[in-house]
Design a protein around this motif. Structure first.
Motif, PDB file in Angstrom:
ATOM      1  N   GLY A   1      -7.039  26.230  66.011  1.00  0.00           N
ATOM      2  CA  GLY A   1      -7.741  27.163  65.136  1.00  0.00           C
ATOM      3  C   GLY A   1      -8.981  26.558  64.533  1.00  0.00           C
ATOM      4  O   GLY A   1     -10.029  27.222  64.422  1.00  0.00           O
ATOM      5  N   PHE A   2      -8.903  25.286  64.148  1.00  0.00           N
ATOM      6  CA  PHE A   2     -10.064  24.604  63.574  1.00  0.00           C
ATOM      7  C   PHE A   2     -11.209  24.585  64.575  1.00  0.00           C
ATOM      8  O   PHE A   2     -12.362  24.873  64.227  1.00  0.00           O
ATOM      9  CB  PHE A   2      -9.677  23.181  63.176  1.00  0.00           C
ATOM     10  N   ARG A   3     -10.924  24.273  65.827  1.00  0.00           N
ATOM     11  CA  ARG A   3     -11.974  24.213  66.847  1.00  0.00           C
ATOM     12  C   ARG A   3     -12.664  25.569  67.006  1.00  0.00           C
ATOM     13  O   ARG A   3     -13.893  25.650  67.077  1.00  0.00           O
ATOM     14  CB  ARG A   3     -11.385  23.770  68.188  1.00  0.00           C
ATOM     15  N   LEU A   4     -11.868  26.632  67.071  1.00  0.00           N
ATOM     16  CA  LEU A   4     -12.441  27.965  67.262  1.00  0.00           C
ATOM     17  C   LEU A   4     -13.309  28.380  66.077  1.00  0.00           C
ATOM     18  O   LEU A   4     -14.405  28.926  66.246  1.00  0.00           O
ATOM     19  CB  LEU A   4     -11.321  28.983  67.476  1.00  0.00           C
ATOM     20  N   LEU A   5     -12.833  28.119  64.864  1.00  0.00           N
ATOM     21  CA  LEU A   5     -13.582  28.516  63.675  1.00  0.00           C
ATOM     22  C   LEU A   5     -14.800  27.626  63.457  1.00  0.00           C
ATOM     23  O   LEU A   5     -15.847  28.100  63.013  1.00  0.00           O
ATOM     24  CB  LEU A   5     -12.666  28.492  62.454  1.00  0.00           C
ATOM     25  N   ALA A   6     -14.664  26.332  63.768  1.00  0.00           N
ATOM     26  CA  ALA A   6     -15.817  25.440  63.671  1.00  0.00           C
ATOM     27  C   ALA A   6     -16.914  25.903  64.620  1.00  0.00           C
ATOM     28  O   ALA A   6     -18.110  25.835  64.301  1.00  0.00           O
ATOM     29  CB  ALA A   6     -15.408  24.003  63.970  1.00  0.00           C
ATOM     30  N   GLY A   7     -16.527  26.394  65.796  1.00  0.00           N
ATOM     31  CA  GLY A   7     -17.519  26.922  66.723  1.00  0.00           C
ATOM     32  C   GLY A   7     -18.313  28.056  66.105  1.00  0.00           C
ATOM     33  O   GLY A   7     -19.539  28.146  66.269  1.00  0.00           O
ATOM     34  N   TYR A   8     -17.627  28.928  65.358  1.00  0.00           N
ATOM     35  CA  TYR A   8     -18.312  30.051  64.704  1.00  0.00           C
ATOM     36  C   TYR A   8     -19.284  29.571  63.636  1.00  0.00           C
ATOM     37  O   TYR A   8     -20.457  29.972  63.627  1.00  0.00           O
ATOM     38  CB  TYR A   8     -17.289  31.005  64.088  1.00  0.00           C
ATOM     39  N   ILE A   9     -18.835  28.701  62.734  1.00  0.00           N
ATOM     40  CA  ILE A   9     -19.699  28.333  61.605  1.00  0.00           C
ATOM     41  C   ILE A   9     -20.815  27.375  62.010  1.00  0.00           C
ATOM     42  O   ILE A   9     -21.798  27.240  61.274  1.00  0.00           O
ATOM     43  CB  ILE A   9     -18.899  27.757  60.413  1.00  0.00           C
ATOM     44  N   PHE A  10     -20.691  26.714  63.165  1.00  0.00           N
ATOM     45  CA  PHE A  10     -21.759  25.824  63.609  1.00  0.00           C
ATOM     46  C   PHE A  10     -22.658  26.467  64.665  1.00  0.00           C
ATOM     47  O   PHE A  10     -23.233  25.789  65.491  1.00  0.00           O
ATOM     48  CB  PHE A  10     -21.186  24.495  64.081  1.00  0.00           C
ATOM     49  N   GLY A  11     -22.765  27.800  64.589  1.00  0.00           N
ATOM     50  CA  GLY A  11     -23.765  28.487  65.394  1.00  0.00           C
ATOM     51  C   GLY A  11     -23.232  29.398  66.469  1.00  0.00           C
ATOM     52  O   GLY A  11     -24.024  30.056  67.158  1.00  0.00           O
ATOM     53  N   GLY A  12     -21.928  29.495  66.629  1.00  0.00           N
ATOM     54  CA  GLY A  12     -21.363  30.374  67.639  1.00  0.00           C
ATOM     55  C   GLY A  12     -21.269  31.797  67.145  1.00  0.00           C
ATOM     56  O   GLY A  12     -20.178  32.376  67.063  1.00  0.00           O
TER      57      GLY A  12
END
Length: 207
Positions: A62-73
């Protein structure tokens, strides 16, 4: 920790994003006894994703998926400040009512990042990954117990039992499952880590 997850963490450090707890949601405390508190949280915006697996594996995924969103995804390719705690809760048909969290379940989890203060559905960019959902959380009242160190299963179980005892002793009414909130990135030394178990409780009848 998988090599891919480690690479993500290193990447966050290189971009100056090592400090997860840049912002935390505001709350008021109506009761405090030792490590226990009763808090009131305002309405919040979260980005969340449903994942499956054991607690640790689900948190990493979950962290990987959400980090992708907040870092420009997202549709605006916009970076969004990360806040704390990261939340992991059992996937159930009940509204989530607290800060980034985690609560025990049957292998289905919802991992959430709280969006920065002032975020709305209108001003947040849409996630590129359809698994990431934006959601408004209504104001909530929470019973909380704080603890430090590693959030091991035995520690979580013991703190959950202690918090349930506190809720009972204070004649509070739980309205949802316990959840684990973790405030620190995985490279934080174990004795410096901040953790909380939270239980949503019914509004105060006097308010």
């Amino acid at each position: 920790m998988t090599p891919r997850y480690f690479a993500l963490i290193v990447g966050l450090c290189l971009t100056g994003a090592c400090a997860i707890a840049a912002e935390e949601p505001a709350f008021t405390v109506s009761l405090a006894k030792a490590d226990f508190e009763v808090r009131a949280y305002p309405a919040l915006m979260v980005a969340e994703v449903a994942v499956s697996g054991d607690r640790k594996a689900a948190a990493s995924a979950g962290f990987r998926l959400l980090a992708g969103y907040i870092f420009g995804g997202n549709t605006a390719r916009q970076k969004i400040a990360m806040t704390a705690p990261v939340m992991q809760a059992a996937s159930q048909k009940i509204p989530m009512t607290a800060p980034v969290m985690q609560s025990g379940g049957d292998g289905a989890w919802v991992i959430s990042f709280i969006m920065p203060k002032g975020s709305t559905l209108e001003n947040l960019p849409r996630p590129n990954n359809p698994r990431v959902q934006l959601k408004g959380i209504p104001p909530a009242r929470m019973a909380v117990v704080r603890f430090s160190g590693l959030a091991r299963p035995d520690s979580i179980a013991a703190k959950t039992a202690a918090l349930q005892g506190f809720v009972s002793a204070q004649h509070l009414h739980a309205i949802g499952p316990p959840a684990l909130a973790q405030y620190d990135p995985p490279w934080t030394l174990w004795f410096l880590r901040r953790n909380e178990v939270m239980i949503p409780i019914a509004p105060d009848a006097a308010t």
